[in-house]
Design a protein around this motif. Structure first.
Motif, PDB file in Angstrom:
ATOM      1  N   PHE A  23       0.837  -1.212   0.000  1.00 58.65           N
ATOM      2  CA  PHE A  23       0.000   0.000   0.000  1.00 58.65           C
ATOM      3  C   PHE A  23       0.869   1.258   0.000  1.00 58.65           C
ATOM      4  N   LYS A  24       1.976   1.198   0.717  1.00 59.78           N
ATOM      5  CA  LYS A  24       2.869   2.369   0.760  1.00 59.78           C
ATOM      6  C   LYS A  24       3.459   2.617  -0.634  1.00 59.78           C
ATOM      7  N   LYS A  25       3.853   1.533  -1.282  1.00 56.17           N
ATOM      8  CA  LYS A  25       4.423   1.624  -2.633  1.00 56.17           C
ATOM      9  C   LYS A  25       3.404   2.226  -3.612  1.00 56.17           C
ATOM     10  N   LYS A 137      -9.448  -0.220  -0.457  1.00 57.57           N
ATOM     11  CA  LYS A 137      -8.326   0.020   0.446  1.00 57.57           C
ATOM     12  C   LYS A 137      -7.305   0.963  -0.218  1.00 57.57           C
ATOM     13  N   ILE A 138      -7.061   0.720  -1.499  1.00 57.88           N
ATOM     14  CA  ILE A 138      -6.055   1.531  -2.198  1.00 57.88           C
ATOM     15  C   ILE A 138      -6.519   2.988  -2.336  1.00 57.88           C
ATOM     16  N   ILE A 139      -7.792   3.189  -2.674  1.00 62.91           N
ATOM     17  CA  ILE A 139      -8.292   4.574  -2.789  1.00 62.91           C
ATOM     18  C   ILE A 139      -8.170   5.259  -1.430  1.00 62.91           C
ATOM     19  N   ALA A 140      -8.576   4.551  -0.385  1.00 60.53           N
ATOM     20  CA  ALA A 140      -8.546   5.146   0.958  1.00 60.53           C
ATOM     21  C   ALA A 140      -7.105   5.466   1.367  1.00 60.53           C
ATOM     22  N   THR A 141      -6.180   4.580   1.037  1.00 57.61           N
ATOM     23  CA  THR A 141      -4.778   4.795   1.399  1.00 57.61           C
ATOM     24  C   THR A 141      -4.182   6.001   0.674  1.00 57.61           C
ATOM     25  N   CYS A 142      -4.597   6.198  -0.579  1.00 61.17           N
ATOM     26  CA  CYS A 142      -3.998   7.282  -1.380  1.00 61.17           C
ATOM     27  C   CYS A 142      -4.583   8.652  -1.036  1.00 61.17           C
ATOM     28  N   ASP A 174       4.042   1.249 -13.351  1.00 62.33           N
ATOM     29  CA  ASP A 174       4.974   0.893 -12.285  1.00 62.33           C
ATOM     30  C   ASP A 174       4.602  -0.437 -11.635  1.00 62.33           C
ATOM     31  N   ILE A 175       3.305  -0.564 -11.338  1.00 59.53           N
ATOM     32  CA  ILE A 175       2.873  -1.707 -10.526  1.00 59.53           C
ATOM     33  C   ILE A 175       1.644  -2.372 -11.144  1.00 59.53           C
ATOM     34  N   ILE A 176       1.682  -3.709 -11.205  1.00 61.26           N
ATOM     35  CA  ILE A 176       0.477  -4.481 -11.534  1.00 61.26           C
ATOM     36  C   ILE A 176       0.227  -5.418 -10.350  1.00 61.26           C
ATOM     37  N   ILE A 177      -0.982  -5.357  -9.791  1.00 60.80           N
ATOM     38  CA  ILE A 177      -1.305  -6.281  -8.702  1.00 60.80           C
ATOM     39  C   ILE A 177      -2.194  -7.390  -9.256  1.00 60.80           C
ATOM     40  N   ASP A 178      -1.719  -8.624  -9.124  1.00 63.40           N
ATOM     41  CA  ASP A 178      -2.476  -9.787  -9.583  1.00 63.40           C
ATOM     42  C   ASP A 178      -3.354 -10.270  -8.426  1.00 63.40           C
ATOM     43  N   GLY A 179      -4.636  -9.917  -8.482  1.00 61.72           N
ATOM     44  CA  GLY A 179      -5.564 -10.329  -7.422  1.00 61.72           C
ATOM     45  C   GLY A 179      -6.551 -11.368  -7.922  1.00 61.72           C
ATOM     46  N   GLY A 180      -6.185 -12.112  -8.950  1.00 62.39           N
ATOM     47  CA  GLY A 180      -7.075 -13.161  -9.483  1.00 62.39           C
ATOM     48  C   GLY A 180      -8.076 -12.592 -10.487  1.00 62.39           C
ATOM     49  N   ASN A 181      -8.933 -13.488 -11.014  1.00 58.65           N
ATOM     50  CA  ASN A 181      -9.897 -13.049 -12.031  1.00 58.65           C
ATOM     51  C   ASN A 181     -11.020 -12.218 -11.401  1.00 58.65           C
ATOM     52  N   THR A 182     -11.545 -11.264 -12.173  1.00 58.74           N
ATOM     53  CA  THR A 182     -12.579 -10.384 -11.607  1.00 58.74           C
ATOM     54  C   THR A 182     -13.938 -11.094 -11.611  1.00 58.74           C
ATOM     55  N   GLN A 183     -14.828 -10.640 -10.735  1.00 62.28           N
ATOM     56  CA  GLN A 183     -16.091 -11.333 -10.497  1.00 62.28           C
ATOM     57  C   GLN A 183     -17.147 -11.105 -11.576  1.00 62.28           C
ATOM     58  N   VAL A 184     -17.376  -9.828 -11.922  1.00 60.16           N
ATOM     59  CA  VAL A 184     -18.481  -9.512 -12.847  1.00 60.16           C
ATOM     60  C   VAL A 184     -18.034  -9.760 -14.286  1.00 60.16           C
ATOM     61  N   GLY A 185     -16.831  -9.323 -14.627  1.00 58.02           N
ATOM     62  CA  GLY A 185     -16.270  -9.606 -15.956  1.00 58.02           C
ATOM     63  C   GLY A 185     -16.642  -8.580 -17.016  1.00 58.02           C
ATOM     64  N   LEU A 186     -17.719  -7.829 -16.842  1.00 57.70           N
ATOM     65  CA  LEU A 186     -18.056  -6.713 -17.734  1.00 57.70           C
ATOM     66  C   LEU A 186     -17.951  -5.435 -16.917  1.00 57.70           C
ATOM     67  N   GLU A 187     -17.819  -4.301 -17.594  1.00 58.39           N
ATOM     68  CA  GLU A 187     -17.643  -3.041 -16.878  1.00 58.39           C
ATOM     69  C   GLU A 187     -18.944  -2.578 -16.228  1.00 58.39           C
ATOM     70  N   SER A 188     -18.794  -1.492 -15.451  1.00 60.69           N
ATOM     71  CA  SER A 188     -19.948  -0.938 -14.742  1.00 60.69           C
ATOM     72  C   SER A 188     -20.974  -0.353 -15.714  1.00 60.69           C
ATOM     73  N   THR A 189     -22.197  -0.225 -15.224  1.00 61.88           N
ATOM     74  CA  THR A 189     -23.247   0.490 -15.939  1.00 61.88           C
ATOM     75  C   THR A 189     -22.972   1.981 -15.784  1.00 61.88           C
ATOM     76  N   VAL A 190     -22.972   2.725 -16.897  1.00 59.72           N
ATOM     77  CA  VAL A 190     -22.766   4.180 -16.804  1.00 59.72           C
ATOM     78  C   VAL A 190     -24.139   4.850 -16.930  1.00 59.72           C
ATOM     79  N   LEU A 191     -24.529   5.578 -15.867  1.00 60.34           N
ATOM     80  CA  LEU A 191     -25.859   6.160 -15.780  1.00 60.34           C
ATOM     81  C   LEU A 191     -25.760   7.676 -15.679  1.00 60.34           C
ATOM     82  N   ASP A 192     -26.331   8.363 -16.648  1.00 57.69           N
ATOM     83  CA  ASP A 192     -26.358   9.830 -16.616  1.00 57.69           C
ATOM     84  C   ASP A 192     -27.490  10.261 -15.685  1.00 57.69           C
TER      85      ASP A 192
END
Ligand code: TXA
Ligand code: MG
Length: 333
Positions: A23-25, A137-142, A174-192
């Motif tokens: 997280f510091k990195k 966690k990363i957003i909160a840390t930054c 600089d950094i790639i974190i391998d946290g396994g495959n993502t759950q949903v697999g498609l991107e978020s719904t974008v709502l205006d």
């Protein structure tokens, strides 16, 4: 030698939860205006400090992304939405309560703290509170919102595994974190949500049917005003190297015949009898299909086939977002 976005030494870490040193990195990298890639619940992201124009520019460079396709900024608590934009209608609070954190992005009128690069010179900004614990966690840390598109080269299928991120961005972050495959697999719904009636600009993880349970009315952009309100519709997306053709269930027999006569074509769909054939990719539900679509497209590219057939699915629930990505990958929308 001065650091350069095209010649980076990328460090790869394998962890689902992260740790203090990592997280510091990450925090230092973000603070110094560089880029970090890691998983969210939808797809992997390529993140930078959303409040720093120079840092955001690097995202566009690393991805080869057109500068008029704005980025989503990610926050670590719902209350932060008001810091970056205007909540103009009470129904937005109902949507937040029902779907945040999660795969729903709000487009709202931006406040002056939001720069031109991240918002693609529009007067609105896209904001999401992701549910993935590592992302939170990363957003909160930054201590800053993180601007992030999917962590792939611009027109390629979005990355839902670290291997896909490495394929596209090794040497550019600089950094790639391998946290396994993502759950949903498609991107978020974008709502205006800048008007009295919310408008779906991109179908995604939160379906129209789910949204309709919370608000009275939902609109979808019509093709006429699509490009103006939804910048991504101007560009090619999700395309593997191999041409994609959408097939109907009526054609299934013919396609299977082609495959079993040893023709090099791939076939992706629901409940296809595989008989252990490596060119056939079958899923038992639309949800599983959605989770695996992008990785499967990338896999097909490694099989040297001359075409990828994808069998259409019905467009209810996640089927709408799934068919949208399939049509885009085939270049028909
Ligand atoms: O699940 C996701 O949404 C992932 C993760 C990383 O959060 N992100 C993602 O970002 O898919 P990207 O850059 O691939 O897509 C962002 C979408 C595009 O369709 C873009 O046009 C739209 O959000 N967008 C961003 N800002 C906008 C704005 N101000 N008005 C309209 N559309 C906007
Ligand atoms: Mg993307």
């Amino acid at each position: 030698m001065k650091k350069n976005i095209y010649q980076m030494k990328t460090e790869i870490f394998k962890t689902k939860r992260g740790n203090k040193a990592l997280f510091k990195k990450v925090k230092d990298t973000i603070k110094n205006k560089w880029l970090v890639a890691f998983p969210t619940e939808t797809v992997y992201w390529l993140g930078a400090n959303a409040l720093d124009d120079d840092a955001c520019k690097k995202i566009y460079l690393a991805k080869g992304r057109p500068s008029d396709n704005p980025l989503i900024i990610h926050i670590a608590k719902s209350e932060d939405l008001e810091t970056y934009g205007e909540i103009s209608f009470p129904y937005i609070y109902n949507l937040i309560k029902a779907f945040w954190p999660g795969p729903l992005t709000f487009v709202i009128k931006k406040k002056s703290i939001i720069g031109k690069t991240v918002s693609g010179w529009l007067d609105t900004v896209a904001v999401r509170f992701p549910s993935h614990p590592l992302a939170q966690k990363i957003i909160a840390t930054c201590w800053v919102p993180i601007a992030a598109p999917s962590a792939n080269s611009s027109w390629k299928p979005s990355p839902t595994s670290a291997d896909s991120v490495i394929q596209d961005l090794d040497g550019k972050v600089d950094i790639i974190i391998d946290g396994g495959n993502t759950q949903v697999g498609l991107e978020s719904t974008v709502l205006d949500v800048t008007g009295e009636i919310p408008v779906i600009l991109r179908h995604g993880g939160v379906t129209k049917e789910m949204l309709e349970k919370v608000v009275w009315e939902i609109q979808e952009i019509s093709s006429k005003n699509q490009e103006k309100r939804s910048p991504w519709t101007r560009y090619k997306h999700y395309a593997p190297e191999t041409p994609v053709e959408i097939s109907s269930p009526k054609e299934r027999k013919e396609i299977l015949k082609q495959i079993f006569s040893w023709e090099k074509v791939c076939f992706i769909g629901l409940n296809i009898s595989k008989e252990n054939n490596k060119q056939i990719f079958s899923f038992s539900s639309k949800k599983a299909f959605a989770k695996n679509l992008f990785e499967t497209l990338r896999k097909c590219d490694t099989l040297n086939s001359k075409k990828i057939f994808i069998e259409q699915v019905d467009e209810s629930w996640i089927g709408k977002a799934l068919m949208n990505r399939i049509k885009k990958s085939a270049g028909v929308i």
